[in-house]
Design an enzyme around this catalytic site. Sequence first.
Site, mmCIF file in Angstrom:
data_model
loop_
_atom_site.group_PDB
_atom_site.id
_atom_site.type_symbol
_atom_site.label_atom_id
_atom_site.label_comp_id
_atom_site.label_asym_id
_atom_site.label_seq_id
_atom_site.Cartn_x
_atom_site.Cartn_y
_atom_site.Cartn_z
ATOM 1 N N HIS A 170 3.029 -5.030 -2.723
ATOM 2 C CA HIS A 170 3.325 -3.602 -2.801
ATOM 3 C C HIS A 170 2.217 -2.789 -2.140
ATOM 4 O O HIS A 170 1.030 -3.111 -2.252
ATOM 5 C CB HIS A 170 3.438 -3.158 -4.259
ATOM 6 N N CYS A 244 5.086 -2.367 2.935
ATOM 7 C CA CYS A 244 5.893 -1.239 3.394
ATOM 8 C C CYS A 244 5.033 -0.202 4.106
ATOM 9 O O CYS A 244 3.842 -0.067 3.832
ATOM 10 C CB CYS A 244 6.605 -0.576 2.209
#
Length: 266
Positions: A170, A244
């Site tokens: 993440h 991301c």
Amino acid sequence: MRVPVVHQQGRRRRARYARLLWNSAEVVVTLGVVLLLLVAHQLWWTNRQAREGAERKVQALERQWEGEGEGDGDGESGGAPSVARSGSGGGAGSQSGSGERHTGSGTVTGTDSRPRWDQAYAVLGIPRLGLRVPVAEGVSKSGVLNKGYVGHYPGTAQPGRVGNFALAGHRNTHGEPFRYLDRLRRGDRVVVETRDAVYTYVVDRTLPRTSPGDGGTIRAIPRSTVKPAYGYTAPAHYLTLTTCTPQYTSKYRLVVWGKLRSVKPR
């Protein structure tokens, strides 16, 4: 003499409007408070929980590797797959005085078997980012990523093996281990520790932005299928880190590649 007429209907209408306005304001304030609580939960509480859990897991793995304890309290054995020793599955690279095996011209052996699904079995360290985080098998959110761990892409190589040891993490919330992945530069060290060895990779290339479906970035010989100018053409011991981008979105993927520099048996 005229008697004044009191317009009760107009007063009642104004009172209804006032109540409606007040109730609407209460709803808006309540929704705002709920939204702030959700944001605080995502940006603060999930990070705190995940980081604390990840730190405990790193400590548990280290205790197991040092032989100081059995189990880590959550049912996982935590042990890494065994390192294939020299003489089994290819010769070792050049041996240094410190016990490190370098990848100059020899084949470096590494972990071969696979851990259980969602099992934490290694520790990823990135000195530039001050990061030490568990590596677990798989990239599921509930079982791996939302715990603050880094996930190993199924089907990619294990540490020290020829191929691509590919990881995901993440960038925001749930520990956000890869929040500052974009700060890595060519030559930075990335260390992967297992029960049997310490693998040192060196950052080689970065793909700043590609699509989430760019599966070429985690192939055995990584090369982007979206931006073919980024990637490699020959087999080697690769490391791939993905997350991301931009921050707080999942629209694109940031990819950092490295190559194995040395292996130090424990």
